[in-house]
Design a protein around this motif. Structure first.
Motif, PDB file in Angstrom:
ATOM      1  N   VAL A  38     -92.927  45.860 -21.538  1.00  0.00           N
ATOM      2  CA  VAL A  38     -92.604  47.196 -21.269  1.00  0.00           C
ATOM      3  C   VAL A  38     -93.505  48.189 -21.558  1.00  0.00           C
ATOM      4  N   GLU A  39     -94.175  48.948 -20.813  1.00  0.00           N
ATOM      5  CA  GLU A  39     -94.850  49.832 -21.049  1.00  0.00           C
ATOM      6  C   GLU A  39     -94.475  51.363 -20.118  1.00  0.00           C
ATOM      7  N   THR A  40     -94.645  52.460 -20.908  1.00  0.00           N
ATOM      8  CA  THR A  40     -94.291  53.699 -20.527  1.00  0.00           C
ATOM      9  C   THR A  40     -95.361  54.647 -20.547  1.00  0.00           C
ATOM     10  N   SER A  41     -95.474  55.313 -19.657  1.00  0.00           N
ATOM     11  CA  SER A  41     -96.442  56.422 -19.611  1.00  0.00           C
ATOM     12  C   SER A  41     -95.899  57.710 -18.813  1.00  0.00           C
ATOM     13  N   GLN A  42     -95.834  58.917 -19.583  1.00  0.00           N
ATOM     14  CA  GLN A  42     -95.127  60.186 -18.822  1.00  0.00           C
ATOM     15  C   GLN A  42     -93.812  59.734 -18.198  1.00  0.00           C
ATOM     16  N   GLY A  43     -92.937  58.875 -18.923  1.00  0.00           N
ATOM     17  CA  GLY A  43     -91.606  58.505 -18.357  1.00  0.00           C
ATOM     18  C   GLY A  43     -91.572  57.599 -17.189  1.00  0.00           C
ATOM     19  N   VAL A  44     -92.706  57.084 -16.841  1.00  0.00           N
ATOM     20  CA  VAL A  44     -92.948  56.061 -15.600  1.00  0.00           C
ATOM     21  C   VAL A  44     -92.956  54.724 -16.608  1.00  0.00           C
ATOM     22  N   VAL A  45     -91.930  53.764 -16.429  1.00  0.00           N
ATOM     23  CA  VAL A  45     -91.867  52.460 -16.940  1.00  0.00           C
ATOM     24  C   VAL A  45     -92.314  51.521 -16.166  1.00  0.00           C
ATOM     25  N   SER A  46     -93.528  50.584 -16.615  1.00  0.00           N
ATOM     26  CA  SER A  46     -93.849  49.412 -15.971  1.00  0.00           C
ATOM     27  C   SER A  46     -93.400  48.236 -16.707  1.00  0.00           C
ATOM     28  N   LEU A  47     -92.907  47.161 -15.686  1.00  0.00           N
ATOM     29  CA  LEU A  47     -92.349  45.911 -16.226  1.00  0.00           C
ATOM     30  C   LEU A  47     -93.010  44.803 -15.744  1.00  0.00           C
ATOM     31  N   SER A  48     -93.548  43.964 -16.697  1.00  0.00           N
ATOM     32  CA  SER A  48     -94.039  42.954 -16.279  1.00  0.00           C
ATOM     33  C   SER A  48     -93.670  41.657 -17.077  1.00  0.00           C
ATOM     34  N   SER A  49     -94.116  40.525 -16.652  1.00  0.00           N
ATOM     35  CA  SER A  49     -93.760  39.076 -17.232  1.00  0.00           C
ATOM     36  C   SER A  49     -94.677  38.004 -16.747  1.00  0.00           C
ATOM     37  N   ASP A  50     -95.078  37.222 -17.812  1.00  0.00           N
ATOM     38  CA  ASP A  50     -96.143  36.148 -17.264  1.00  0.00           C
ATOM     39  C   ASP A  50     -95.129  34.966 -16.895  1.00  0.00           C
ATOM     40  N   ILE A  51     -93.911  35.127 -16.946  1.00  0.00           N
ATOM     41  CA  ILE A  51     -92.951  33.874 -16.560  1.00  0.00           C
ATOM     42  C   ILE A  51     -92.439  34.517 -15.173  1.00  0.00           C
ATOM     43  N   ALA A  52     -92.106  33.502 -14.249  1.00  0.00           N
ATOM     44  CA  ALA A  52     -91.280  34.075 -12.947  1.00  0.00           C
ATOM     45  C   ALA A  52     -89.672  34.282 -13.606  1.00  0.00           C
ATOM     46  N   VAL A  53     -89.151  35.535 -12.940  1.00  0.00           N
ATOM     47  CA  VAL A  53     -87.834  35.725 -13.214  1.00  0.00           C
ATOM     48  C   VAL A  53     -86.982  35.671 -11.724  1.00  0.00           C
ATOM     49  N   THR A  54     -85.683  35.380 -11.689  1.00  0.00           N
ATOM     50  CA  THR A  54     -85.123  35.512 -10.657  1.00  0.00           C
ATOM     51  C   THR A  54     -84.893  36.864  -9.864  1.00  0.00           C
ATOM     52  N   CYS A  55     -84.630  37.042  -8.882  1.00  0.00           N
ATOM     53  CA  CYS A  55     -84.352  38.182  -8.265  1.00  0.00           C
ATOM     54  C   CYS A  55     -83.327  39.050  -8.791  1.00  0.00           C
ATOM     55  N   SER A  56     -82.388  38.377  -9.345  1.00  0.00           N
ATOM     56  CA  SER A  56     -81.249  39.176  -9.737  1.00  0.00           C
ATOM     57  C   SER A  56     -81.514  39.388 -11.158  1.00  0.00           C
ATOM     58  N   GLN A  57     -82.337  38.831 -11.682  1.00  0.00           N
ATOM     59  CA  GLN A  57     -82.958  39.185 -13.408  1.00  0.00           C
ATOM     60  C   GLN A  57     -83.863  40.570 -13.109  1.00  0.00           C
ATOM     61  N   LYS A  58     -84.642  40.455 -12.045  1.00  0.00           N
ATOM     62  CA  LYS A  58     -85.587  41.546 -11.677  1.00  0.00           C
ATOM     63  C   LYS A  58     -84.514  42.908 -11.420  1.00  0.00           C
ATOM     64  N   GLU A  59     -83.608  42.756 -10.490  1.00  0.00           N
ATOM     65  CA  GLU A  59     -82.957  43.648 -10.315  1.00  0.00           C
ATOM     66  C   GLU A  59     -82.335  44.419 -11.517  1.00  0.00           C
ATOM     67  N   GLU A  60     -81.597  43.510 -12.377  1.00  0.00           N
ATOM     68  CA  GLU A  60     -80.883  43.914 -13.450  1.00  0.00           C
ATOM     69  C   GLU A  60     -81.756  44.484 -14.634  1.00  0.00           C
ATOM     70  N   ALA A  61     -82.906  44.223 -14.594  1.00  0.00           N
ATOM     71  CA  ALA A  61     -84.039  44.862 -15.488  1.00  0.00           C
ATOM     72  C   ALA A  61     -84.303  46.173 -15.093  1.00  0.00           C
ATOM     73  N   VAL A  62     -84.545  46.340 -13.698  1.00  0.00           N
ATOM     74  CA  VAL A  62     -84.677  47.565 -13.338  1.00  0.00           C
ATOM     75  C   VAL A  62     -83.399  48.594 -13.509  1.00  0.00           C
ATOM     76  N   ARG A  63     -82.344  47.845 -13.111  1.00  0.00           N
ATOM     77  CA  ARG A  63     -81.015  48.893 -13.427  1.00  0.00           C
ATOM     78  C   ARG A  63     -81.076  49.358 -14.872  1.00  0.00           C
ATOM     79  N   ILE A  64     -81.190  48.211 -15.876  1.00  0.00           N
ATOM     80  CA  ILE A  64     -81.398  48.634 -17.144  1.00  0.00           C
ATOM     81  C   ILE A  64     -82.195  49.871 -17.388  1.00  0.00           C
ATOM     82  N   THR A  65     -83.308  49.655 -17.133  1.00  0.00           N
ATOM     83  CA  THR A  65     -84.250  50.816 -17.214  1.00  0.00           C
ATOM     84  C   THR A  65     -84.048  51.961 -16.690  1.00  0.00           C
TER      85      THR A  65
END
Length: 82
Positions: A38-65
């Motif tokens: 997780v990296e944040t710059s001026q309120g814009v959050v960037s999410l990244s991962s070296d491992i693959a996530v499922t579509c639902s995990q990605k959607e949930e991570a975005v929702r939480i953020t």
């Protein structure tokens, strides 16, 4: 001088947002929170991962953020969905 103060306030806010996003993801079941960067710059959050996530995990991570106070937008292109 005001610009320096504003920058310091924004950096404190960005740090708080990053910490809150990480904490919320770690407590959420079904999301590999420890593997998501997780990296944040001026309120814009960037999410990244070296491992693959499922579509639902990605959607949930975005929702939480997006639910965190101070987050202006979420960039999740760095999350590789399976």
């Amino acid at each position: 001088m005001a610009n320096t103060v504003d920058r310091a306030k924004q950096e404190g806010s960005d740090t708080w947002i990053t910490t809150k996003v990480k904490a919320d993801m770690l407590t959420e079941k079904g999301i590999p929170g420890g593997d998501i960067k997780v990296e944040t710059s001026q309120g814009v959050v960037s999410l990244s991962s070296d491992i693959a996530v499922t579509c639902s995990q990605k959607e949930e991570a975005v929702r939480i953020t997006k639910n965190i106070e101070g987050v202006r937008s979420v960039l999740a292109d760095g999350l590789k969905a399976e």
